[in-house]
Structure formats: structure tokens, C-alpha cells
Design an enzyme around this catalytic site. Structure first.
Site, PDB file in Angstrom:
ATOM      1  N   SER A 558      72.319  -0.348  93.814  1.00 42.52           N
ATOM      2  CA  SER A 558      71.071   0.365  93.558  1.00 42.52           C
ATOM      3  C   SER A 558      71.100   1.711  94.296  1.00 42.52           C
ATOM      4  O   SER A 558      71.972   2.530  94.023  1.00 42.52           O
ATOM      5  CB  SER A 558      69.878  -0.498  93.968  1.00 42.52           C
ATOM      6  OG  SER A 558      68.678  -0.019  93.423  1.00 42.52           O
ATOM      7  N   ASP A 644      67.515  -3.937  83.053  1.00 42.58           N
ATOM      8  CA  ASP A 644      67.140  -3.499  84.397  1.00 42.58           C
ATOM      9  C   ASP A 644      66.042  -2.435  84.330  1.00 42.58           C
ATOM     10  O   ASP A 644      66.260  -1.349  83.793  1.00 42.58           O
ATOM     11  CB  ASP A 644      68.378  -2.921  85.093  1.00 42.58           C
ATOM     12  CG  ASP A 644      68.149  -2.626  86.566  1.00 42.58           C
ATOM     13  OD1 ASP A 644      66.987  -2.620  87.005  1.00 42.58           O
ATOM     14  OD2 ASP A 644      69.145  -2.383  87.268  1.00 42.58           O
ATOM     15  N   HIS A 679      68.277  -6.173  87.201  1.00 41.27           N
ATOM     16  CA  HIS A 679      68.731  -5.487  88.395  1.00 41.27           C
ATOM     17  C   HIS A 679      69.584  -6.370  89.302  1.00 41.27           C
ATOM     18  O   HIS A 679      70.524  -5.890  89.932  1.00 41.27           O
ATOM     19  CB  HIS A 679      67.512  -4.979  89.176  1.00 41.27           C
ATOM     20  CG  HIS A 679      67.823  -3.922  90.181  1.00 41.27           C
ATOM     21  ND1 HIS A 679      68.347  -2.698  89.834  1.00 41.27           N
ATOM     22  CD2 HIS A 679      67.677  -3.891  91.533  1.00 41.27           C
ATOM     23  CE1 HIS A 679      68.493  -1.959  90.925  1.00 41.27           C
ATOM     24  NE2 HIS A 679      68.109  -2.672  91.968  1.00 41.27           N
TER      25      HIS A 679
END
Length: 710
Positions: A558, A644, A679
């Protein structure tokens, strides 16, 4: 700035063993007088969050085919590592039971199961504290709910005060949109109402006739709090609060006393809290302190008073109290003053004491404050560790449950007895295949960054692993949102340590590892400190003999994936392998697109390049996608999730597409997209572990270490 990108004409889908080349299509825009070319913009489906464009899906599938083809020679290694990691997991892992009213609760896995079963039994049963009794009953069966699904994630379980009804949410595609249902625990039946597009949790009113929940909008932004009255149509649910600022997200919670519903709204630097008496759910919400820029605070209720954590006088926060009849800011009085050295990270209220989570000199501490204001710090058995308040559901209690771990100590659950000061061990993580902590050693170093900052580094290695530059290194980092990476235990990591790796965590600026100032020193116009710190940590490790140039594997996800892209651009020669998971690498384009789910709430973290030319130029100067150039790059594995909502799938897809065209080396560049997840990757506990095994196999393969242990 980066060099022009050569044009690659569209072509038929390449064979699996040939790297896919996504076609370039002319697209440009001008911002602040600067022309930006983005020839892979077409990879964003215009109907997002629905992704059904056949060409886009074909390209992502071609990348997955290429990933599988390139990893096929190492499938045996991947399977070996997976079996090692799986062998370290307790097959029938269960939580320590926790008491909540008249019941004890527990979750547990069955052997080979990917998901948990949730149980409860009467607290009045003999030895109820120790585990399930003969009267234990299953209240939720995740394996049954997940059957036939590619992805399943449970939201929080919302038990009503009478403990006969339970609301829960389920996300079945990784989009983080949860469908709420209510189960009658006495009959096992579901109530007829279902509520889609929620954040997955509820707070019940005191009389159990209704509950509060949060809705997400079409852009995934949590923006409304509604109240559902049981038996009434969902479309008649009253809107209790609606947030008009797209940069503020909304959430709900319950006070520790269970007397108040707490509604919070905030971005990364500003918050606003409203409260509603649980016994009067139709009452107007009371604003505790109106929002003002850069004021963050949280509120809890301790029966006869409110307790507030606030940064109004110091960035490291202080604690204040307010009377039960007036929690507003004008009534706040000091309880614990702010400090340059003691960073108050959070607290939990109990009837007779407060449990305060602090960080001092980068180390976690638990401070207990009794009703007389007397302070006790809990002492732990090691000098370096990670700890936090655990699962505590009883407001009136004489024990405090804590979670504890270190780089060499498996996850441990303690019950701290307030009367005696005893730390009772309730559970130590089992490693069925065997683990001896004496075979490993952990260290904490300070690496001097180029601007003089001292950056902490946590390391662990096998005791016999040499510190002479010959060992490969796995260096992990994140460095954003004030999120610290704790020096904790990992069963997966052992597969690298046992192959001679030194594992290191760089506690770089952007996290709050050393206090709130550490976070501020890595955001907005100081963002590049984060990247510089990571590179400087790596160079320090080389200098001190912990590794060598070109033999350092790095990983982050991320915002940590953004870190990976930035440090690869800055110092590609240092890295032997890169794992960038759901990497936030297309920073400039994302921050310029206020229609995306997270963009408005992210501006306080990265800057607003739409309105601020300085922010535009600064983000452009480090955005990994924009700064790719014609040069050699280390082997790179990037991952994505089609659903995501946090880092959209096209960011890593565009990044790898551009990288393929520009890089001048023959090193692998792989993109793996989870086509049915979001995610966090795949949802089953063993599926997640297999993805870790794939990453480790990639690193070992590209660094030429496959023969060390297969």
C-alpha cells in the site's frame, strides 16, 4: 524528470512466457502549466468500481498467466515454503475465551479450515473461564458462510444487550462493502431485513429495539449513520448523521460503559465526535467539540465522567476529563498532561481505571490510572517488545487482557491482575513444527539518515548467521499515516531466517514509531524523508556488515508499496528483489482525481495538487510511476486486487506496464492481480500464507538463493 516513453504498438496477446506489453494510447492533460502524458490511462475501467472491460481483463489475465509461467519452475520451492509455514500454524487455533455479561465467547479454527467458528457458553458453567463447556453453542459458522465463495470477510459481531440477537456483516468480493444481517441466537434464524453497502458493524440501543450502522456511498466513502428499528422496512431507516465533506469519513462506536453511541467523523488530521445516549436513541446527537483544522480527539465514557484524548496543546496528546452531564470542550479539565517524551497513542476506560497505551523512546508501555489518579506502569519480561490492550469486554473488571510479542517471542496473551500486579499467561502462540527462541537473536540499531536523524532498525537472525556482509537481508518498511511497524514475532519469517536471511524493519519517518513528530516528519512536503530514511538504513546495514549491495530484498504494501517504488527509483543498485504489494505508485494521478474513493481524505497526508502548485510539483518529483526512467531495475513483483477500493488495481498495472517499456535489464517484472479480492489479498488463512510463500520463492529465485534450501 523522467525520459520520454517509446511507443509500443498494440499487439495480439503474447504467449504466457513472454512479458505482456500493454499498448500505449495517447492521453495527456495540463495542470499548473505542466503537460502530463499518461499513455496507460486506458487501464482504468470507466465504469469503476465495476470492472468489466474485456481488454482490461484480458491484459490482467495475461499478466497473471505470465506470473504463473515465470513462477512455474519454482512451484516446488513455493510449495515447500508453504508447507513449512503451514506447519508452524496451530491447526485448531482458538482465541482465549473472553467474558461478556452472562456468556463466555471464543473463536476457533477446525483443522484445515480457512475460516473461524464462533462459540459461546454460559459464564455460570464450572471452569467456564478455561474454555468451551458442555453447553457451548455455535453462534456463527464462517466456513458455512464462505462455502463456494472466492472471497469472504466477516465484519464485526454486534451482540445486543440481551445477547439474544447478533448483527454481522459479510464482504464477499474484497470491496469492503458489507451486507448486514441479524441472527436470532435463540432460534438460529435470520431476521428478514438485510442492509447492503455498510462498513460491517453496528451499535445497539439500550432497549435492543434498534441499532445504528454506517453506509458507504458509490465511491466507498463512509458518509451516513442510520438507525434501523427492528421489524421496519430498511428504506425507512432514519438518517442520524450525514457528512457533507467528502474528505471526512464517518464511523460509529460504543462507549466502554455502553451508555453512549459514539459517532466520529474525520480525516487524517482533524476529527469531530458526536454522542447519543443509548437509552434515548432518538435524541439529537451532541457535538463534543466542533471540528477545527488539525484538532484530533477521541471520547469515551467512564460511568460518572467522560475521558478525552486530545492534541489541543501538544502533538503527543494529553488526557482530559469532563463531567457526565457536559462532555463539551469548555468543560474539559486536565488528567494527564502532554509530554515531549510520552506519546499517548490511545486509551480504554473501565469502571475503576484507565488503561493508557503509550510509546516512550519508541517502546510500547501500558499505564494504568486509578480513580485517585495514581499511575502504575506494567512491567514486561523483555527489554524490547510490542504490547497493547487486548480483548476486554467487561466494563467492571479487576483484570486487564493484554497482547504481547517481540521479534523472538511468539504472540502471547496476558491477563494482568490489578490487585496483585501479576501477569498471568493465558496463551502462547504454538509453533507445531517446533521453535526454539534461543536459536535466534534480535537487535535494535540506530541508522543515521542523511539529514542527521537517527532511524531505529529492528533486526532478527539466526544466532549463527554471520554479520560480515555475506548474509542476504530482507528489509521491510511502511512509513505513512502515523502507522508504526511493531517489532513482533512472525512464523512466516522463519522460512527466510532459516535460509540465512537477516530480517530488518526500518522504523522510518512517516510512522509514529518515535512519537507524533516522527509521523509529521514524513508527510506532505517532508514525504521524501521517508524514502531517504529507508535507503539510508539499507546503506547503514551494508556499512555495519549486516548485508551487501545488491543482496537486499525489500518489501512493503500500500503506502509501503509507494515506498518500494520510490526507493527503487532512488537507489536501484541496492536491491536484489522487490515485493510491492498493492502499491500506491500512481500518486500524482490519484491525488488529482477527486472522484476516487480515498482522494479527498488523503490530501492532508500527501497534499492537494489540484489547488496547490507546490504540492503538485513535489508529488510529481517522487511519484514512482511518473519517475520511472530508462535504466536497469532490480527484479520486481507487484500485486493488485481487482476490487481494491484503497489502491485501485490500475496503479500497479500501469506501473508494471511502464516499467516493462523503460527498463534496460533482463530482470523479472511480475504483476499478479487477485481477480476476486481487494486490498488485503486472498481471505482464507492458508490462501494468504500461500501468497507469502510465492513472495519468498520469488525472492530466493531472483537472488540466486534457491539452492540454499528447497
Amino acid at each position: 524528470m523522467s525520459e520520454p516513453i517509446p511507443h509500443v504498438p498494440p499487439d495480439a496477446a503474447p504467449p504466457a512466457a513472454t512479458p505482456p506489453l500493454a499498448p500505449q494510447r495517447p492521453y495527456s492533460y495540463t495542470c499548473h502549466g505542466v503537460n502530463i502524458d499518461d499513455p496507460w490511462r486506458w487501464l482504468r475501467d470507466p465504469n469503476y468500481p465495476t470492472v468489466e472491460d474485456e481488454e482490461i481483463l484480458a491484459y490482467l489475465n495475461a499478466e497473471n498467466d505470465y506470473f504463473n509461467a515465470m513462477m512455474e519452475p519454482y512451484k516446488g520451492l513455493t510449495d515447500t515454503i508453504f508447507e513449512e509455514i503451514k506447519g508452524r500454524q496451530q491447526p485448531d487455533l482458538a482465541s482465549v475465551p473472553w467474558k461478556d455479561g452472562d456468556w463466555y465467547y471464543q473463536w476457533k479454527f477446525a483443522e484445515e479450515s480457512q475460516y473461524r467458528v464462533w462459540l459461546r457458553w454460559p459464564a455460570s458453567d464450572a471452569d467456564a473461564r478455561l474454555g468451551p463447556t458442555a453447553q457451548a453453542e455455535t453462534i456463527l459458522d464462517e466456513p458455512a458462510l464462505a462455502e463456494g465463495l472466492e472471497y469472504f470477510r466477516l465484519g464485526s459481531l454486534g451482540l445486543n444487550h440481551g445477547a439474544n440477537l447478533m448483527a454481522y456483516g459479510a464482504d464477499t468480493d474484497g470491496s469492503e462493502r458489507f451486507r448486514l444481517v441479524v441472527k436470532n441466537l435463540e432460534t438460529g434464524e435470520l431476521l428478514p431485513e438485510e442492509i447492503p453497502d455498510t462498513t460491517g458493524g453496528v451499535v445497539w440501543s439500550a432497549d435492543d429495539s434498534s441499532f445504528f450502522y454506517t453506509l458507504v456511498d458509490d465511491n466507498w466513502r463512509p458518509w451516513q449513520v442510520r438507525r434501523h428499528v427492528l421489524g421496519r422496512p430498511v428504506d425507512q431507516d432514519a438518517v442520524i448523521y450525514e457528512e457533507s465533506d467528502p474528505g471526512f469519513f464517518v464511523g460509529i462506536g460504543e462507549s466502554s460503559s455502553r451508555e453512549y453511541v459514539i459517532i466520529g467523523a474525520g480525516d487524517h488530521v482533524t476529527s469531530e465526535v458526536r454522542i447519543i445516549p443509548s437509552a434515548d436513541p432518538g435524541a439529537d446527537a451532541l457535538v463534543v467539540a466542533p471540528r477545527r483544522p488539525n484538532h484530533e480527539y477521541s471520547v469515551d465514557h467512564q460511568g460518572d465522567r467522560f475521558v478525552i484524548r486530545t492534541n489541543d496543546t501538544h502533538k503527543n496528546t494529553r488526557l482530559a476529563v469532563a463531567p457526565a452531564d457536559d462532555p463539551t470542550e469548555a468543560a474539559w479539565t486536565p488528567l494527564v498532561d502532554a509530554s515531549d517524551t510520552h506519546y499517548i497513542r490511545g486509551f480504554e476506560a473501565f469502571q475503576d481505571f484507565l488503561a493508557v497505551e503509550e510509546r516512550i523512546g519508541g517502546l510500547d508501555h501500558i499505564r494504568l490510572i486509578d480513580r485517585a489518579g495514581e499511575t502504575t506502569y506494567i512491567e514486561f519480561p523483555e527489554n524490547a517488545y510490542t504490547t497493547g490492550v487486548g480483548q476486554n469486554r467487561e466494563f467492571q473488571t479487576d483484570t486487564l487482557r493484554l497482547d504481547y510479542t517481540s521479534m523472538v517471542t511468539p504472540n502471547t496473551v496476558f491477563d494482568y491482575h490489578l490487585g496483585s500486579g501479576e501477569l498471568e499467561v493465558r496463551q502462547v502462540q504454538e509453533v507445531p513444527s517446533g521453535y526454539d527462541s534461543s536459536e535466534y537473536v534480535t537487535e535494535r540499531l540506530l541508522a543515521r539518515a542523511r539529514d542527521g536523524a537517527e532511524v531505529p532498525v529492528s533486526l532478527v537472525r539466526r544466532r549463527e548467521t554471520p554479520v560480515d556482509g555475506s548474509a542476504p537481508v530482507y528489509l521491510y518498511g511502511y512509513g505513512a499515516y502515523g502507522h508504526a511497524i511493531p517489532p513482533s514475532f512472525s512464523t512466516t519469517r522463519l522460512s527466510l531466517l532459516d535460509r540465512g536471511f537477516i530480517f530488518a524493519i526500518a522504523h522510518i519517518r512517516g510512522g509514529d514509531d518515535m512519537g507524533y513528530h516522527w509521523y509529521e516528519a514524513g508527510k506532505l512536503d517532508r514525504r521524501t524523508n521517508t524514502f531517504n530514511d529507508f535507503v539510508d538504513v539499507a546503506r547503514h546495514l551494508v556499512k555495519e556488515g549486516y548485508g551487501s549491495e545488491g543482496r537486499i530484498a525489500i518489501a512493503g504494501g500500500s503506502a509501503g508499496g509507494q515506498l518500494m517504488g520510490a526507493v527503487v527509483n532512488q537507489a536501484p543498485e541496492l536491491w536484489g528483489a522487490v515485493a510491492a504489494h498493492v502499491p500506491f505508485v500512481d500518486v500524482l494521478n490519484t491525488m488529482l482525481d477527486d472522484s476516487l474513493p480515498l482522494t479527498p481524505i488523503e490530501w492532508p497526508e500527501w497534499g492537494n495538487p489540484i489547488e496547490d502548485e507546490g504540492a503538485f510539483e513535489y508529488i510529481r518529483s517522487y511519484s514512482p510511476y511518473d519517475q520511472l526512467a530508462a535504466r536497469d531495475y532490480p527484479p520486481i513483483l507487484a500485486t493488485a486486487g481487482l476490487n481494491d477500493p484503497r489502491v485501485t488495481y490500475w496503479e500497479p498495472a500501469k506501473y508494471v506496464a511502464r516499467l516493462r517499456v523503460l527498463k534496460t535489464d533482463d530482470n523479472l517484472a511480475l504483476l499478479k492481480t487477485n481477480m476476486g479480492a481487494g486490498h488485503g489479498g486472498r481471505s482464507g488463512r492458508y490462501d494468504r500464507l500461500y501468497e507469502v510463500a510465492e513472495e519468498y520463492a520469488f525472492i530466493l529465485a531472483v537472488m540466486g538463493l534457491v539452492e540454499q534450501k528447497v
